[in-house]
Write an enzyme that holds these catalytic residues in place. Structure first.
Site, PDB file in Angstrom:
ATOM      1  CG  ASP A   1      30.708 -75.786 -43.620  1.00 47.28           C
ATOM      2  OD1 ASP A   1      30.661 -76.873 -43.265  1.00 47.28           O
ATOM      3  OD2 ASP A   1      29.631 -74.926 -43.947  1.00 47.28           O
TER       4      ASP A   1
ATOM      5  CB  VAL B   1      32.829 -73.110 -34.947  1.00 47.68           C
ATOM      6  CG1 VAL B   1      32.580 -72.542 -36.522  1.00 47.68           C
ATOM      7  CG2 VAL B   1      31.429 -73.938 -34.827  1.00 47.68           C
TER       8      VAL B   1
ATOM      9  CG  ASN C   1      26.005 -69.103 -41.224  1.00 43.32           C
ATOM     10  OD1 ASN C   1      24.834 -68.561 -41.261  1.00 43.32           O
ATOM     11  ND2 ASN C   1      26.265 -69.866 -41.464  1.00 43.32           N
TER      12      ASN C   1
ATOM     13  CE1 TYR D   1      19.396 -73.890 -34.111  1.00 37.87           C
ATOM     14  CE2 TYR D   1      17.311 -72.561 -33.846  1.00 37.87           C
ATOM     15  CZ  TYR D   1      18.259 -72.525 -34.404  1.00 37.87           C
ATOM     16  OH  TYR D   1      18.684 -71.989 -35.547  1.00 37.87           O
TER      17      TYR D   1
HETATM   18  N1  NAD Z   1      17.240 -72.962 -41.042  1.00 43.88           N
HETATM   19  C1  NAD Z   1      16.667 -71.854 -40.394  1.00 43.88           C
HETATM   20  O1  NAD Z   1      15.356 -71.801 -40.830  1.00 43.88           O
HETATM   21  C2  NAD Z   1      17.205 -70.956 -39.541  1.00 43.88           C
HETATM   22  C3  NAD Z   1      16.342 -70.233 -39.114  1.00 43.88           C
HETATM   23  C4  NAD Z   1      17.096 -68.959 -38.311  1.00 43.88           C
HETATM   24  C5  NAD Z   1      18.414 -69.040 -38.107  1.00 43.88           C
HETATM   25  N2  NAD Z   1      19.245 -69.948 -38.651  1.00 43.88           N
HETATM   26  C6  NAD Z   1      20.568 -70.135 -38.381  1.00 43.88           C
HETATM   27  O2  NAD Z   1      21.348 -69.741 -39.603  1.00 43.88           O
HETATM   28  C7  NAD Z   1      22.591 -70.336 -39.367  1.00 43.88           C
HETATM   29  C8  NAD Z   1      22.745 -70.949 -40.627  1.00 43.88           C
HETATM   30  O3  NAD Z   1      22.155 -72.228 -40.930  1.00 43.88           O
HETATM   31  P1  NAD Z   1      21.201 -72.879 -42.110  1.00 43.88           P
HETATM   32  O4  NAD Z   1      19.897 -72.530 -42.085  1.00 43.88           O
HETATM   33  O5  NAD Z   1      21.976 -72.190 -43.291  1.00 43.88           O
HETATM   34  O6  NAD Z   1      21.511 -74.238 -42.102  1.00 43.88           O
HETATM   35  P2  NAD Z   1      22.612 -75.298 -42.719  1.00 43.88           P
HETATM   36  O7  NAD Z   1      22.501 -76.599 -41.941  1.00 43.88           O
HETATM   37  O8  NAD Z   1      22.223 -75.259 -44.238  1.00 43.88           O
HETATM   38  O9  NAD Z   1      24.000 -74.667 -42.416  1.00 43.88           O
HETATM   39  C9  NAD Z   1      24.791 -74.935 -41.348  1.00 43.88           C
HETATM   40  C10 NAD Z   1      26.242 -74.891 -41.673  1.00 43.88           C
HETATM   41  O10 NAD Z   1      26.796 -75.088 -40.371  1.00 43.88           O
HETATM   42  C11 NAD Z   1      27.851 -76.167 -40.865  1.00 43.88           C
HETATM   43  N3  NAD Z   1      28.293 -76.800 -39.651  1.00 43.88           N
HETATM   44  C12 NAD Z   1      27.782 -77.420 -38.547  1.00 43.88           C
HETATM   45  N4  NAD Z   1      28.477 -77.557 -37.714  1.00 43.88           N
HETATM   46  C13 NAD Z   1      29.798 -77.070 -37.766  1.00 43.88           C
HETATM   47  C14 NAD Z   1      30.807 -77.169 -37.005  1.00 43.88           C
HETATM   48  N5  NAD Z   1      30.995 -77.671 -35.965  1.00 43.88           N
HETATM   49  N6  NAD Z   1      31.798 -76.269 -37.388  1.00 43.88           N
HETATM   50  C15 NAD Z   1      31.553 -75.639 -38.707  1.00 43.88           C
HETATM   51  N7  NAD Z   1      30.727 -75.534 -39.503  1.00 43.88           N
HETATM   52  C16 NAD Z   1      29.461 -76.226 -38.892  1.00 43.88           C
HETATM   53  C17 NAD Z   1      27.188 -77.278 -41.597  1.00 43.88           C
HETATM   54  O11 NAD Z   1      27.792 -78.037 -42.401  1.00 43.88           O
HETATM   55  C18 NAD Z   1      26.288 -76.121 -42.595  1.00 43.88           C
HETATM   56  O12 NAD Z   1      27.196 -75.834 -43.690  1.00 43.88           O
HETATM   57  C19 NAD Z   1      22.804 -71.218 -38.045  1.00 43.88           C
HETATM   58  O13 NAD Z   1      23.222 -70.763 -36.994  1.00 43.88           O
HETATM   59  C20 NAD Z   1      21.132 -71.479 -37.901  1.00 43.88           C
HETATM   60  O14 NAD Z   1      20.996 -71.780 -36.508  1.00 43.88           O
HETATM   61  C21 NAD Z   1      18.593 -70.750 -39.319  1.00 43.88           C
END
Ligand code: NAD
Length: 258
Positions: free
Chosen positions: A37, A61, A87, A152
């Site tokens: 992360d 990433v 992720n 998005y």
């Molecule tokens: N939150 C929702 O409702 C939801 C729904 C469907 C899908 N998702 C997807 O699930 C995945 C995880 O999201 P989440 O819900 O846990 O949100 P979150 O914001 O808690 O987690 C995202 C993580 O990605 C990290 N991150 C951001 N930019 C980054 C980079 N450049 N390099 C490395 N790490 C980076 C952040 O520090 C964080 O730990 C994402 O791909 C998101 O699009 C989320």
């Protein structure tokens, strides 16, 4: 439960939310997990709390050099890699006319170029291991559109295209590539945008007879575990919705029997 004993899996964006849930789920199933992360302290804490072998590496990433270093660390400490979970993701919520090119570029950079670089960097390591599995975390917004999430949604549709092409290219090396499309991840991801959104109205428009709230991050983590395991050996190039039927179709109350 699908087992991952002896498998070495790198998870991006695993310091919190769904990524942390996935890291725990894989570790519980016997995998060694490389937690990565941009959030170092929470990421290290997640790695340290895992029951099985783990290590933390800082990985933005969008940064190719950091990808190379993370894969090298996996080789040095764990002897290689068998799996990757793309992720890490970022959200932007605003109408198109209030979304800048910079906003779109940032979303595409993390959500699309990130997984692209991940697949490109990790593929040789998986090949050396004799094969492996890659799971890309997309979203229900990558299957259907929604207002306020154009950038998005475009990025998550792109993840599904990337998944298919990668599956076709890497299949001959025994590398499977699939996408998980969750309805729910970490609510903290959308929280910063809620000051401009009427949350009660947003929730009320969700149909009452399907259950997106019932499909939570733990459900998406278990699907990811399944897709990394040999239980899903026949699956590649596909999307796996974890939305409790939210996008299954139109539920019409009042019809016979309902
Ligand atoms: N939150 C929702 O409702 C939801 C729904 C469907 C899908 N998702 C997807 O699930 C995945 C995880 O999201 P989440 O819900 O846990 O949100 P979150 O914001 O808690 O987690 C995202 C993580 O990605 C990290 N991150 C951001 N930019 C980054 C980079 N450049 N390099 C490395 N790490 C980076 C952040 O520090 C964080 O730990 C994402 O791909 C998101 O699009 C989320």
């Amino acid at each position: 439960m699908s087992r991952l004993d002896g498998r070495r899996v790198l998870v991006t964006g695993a310091a919190r939310g769904l990524g942390a849930e996935i890291a725990r789920c894989l570790s519980d199933a016997g995998a060694a997990v490389i937690v990565t992360d941009v959030l170092d302290d929470p990421g290290r804490a997640v790695a340290d709390a895992l029951p099985g072998p783990s290590l933390f590496r800082h990985l933005d990433v969008t940064n190719e050099d950091q990808w190379t270093a993370a894969v090298a660390a996996a080789g040095e400490h764990l002897g290689g890699l068998d799996g990757l979970v793309n992720n890490a993701g970022v959200l932007h919520m605003a109408p198109i006319e209030e979304t800048s090119v910079g906003d779109v570029a940032r979303i595409l950079s993390v959500n699309v170029i990130g997984p692209f670089l991940g697949i490109r960097t990790v593929a040789p390591a998986l090949r050396r291991a004799g094969g492996g599995a890659i799971v890309n975390i997309a979203s229900i917004d990558g299957v259907a559109g929604m207002n306020s999430v154009a950038a998005y949604s475009a990025s998550k549709f792109a993840v599904r295209g990337l998944t298919r092409s990668a599956a076709l290219e890497l299949g001959r090396d025994n590398i499977r590539v699939n996408a998980v499309c969750p309805a729910m991840g970490n609510p903290e991801m959308s929280q910063p945008f809620f000051d401009r959104i009427d949350v009660t109205r947003y929730m009320r428009h969700r149909p009452p007879d399907v259950m997106p709230a019932a499909a939570n991050a733990a459900d998406a983590a278990r699907m990811t575990r399944f897709l990394l395991s040999d239980d899903s050996i026949g699956c590649t190039g596909s999307d796996f919705l974890v939305d409790a039927g939210y996008l299954a179709g139109h539920f019409q109350p009042g019809l016979p029997g309902f």
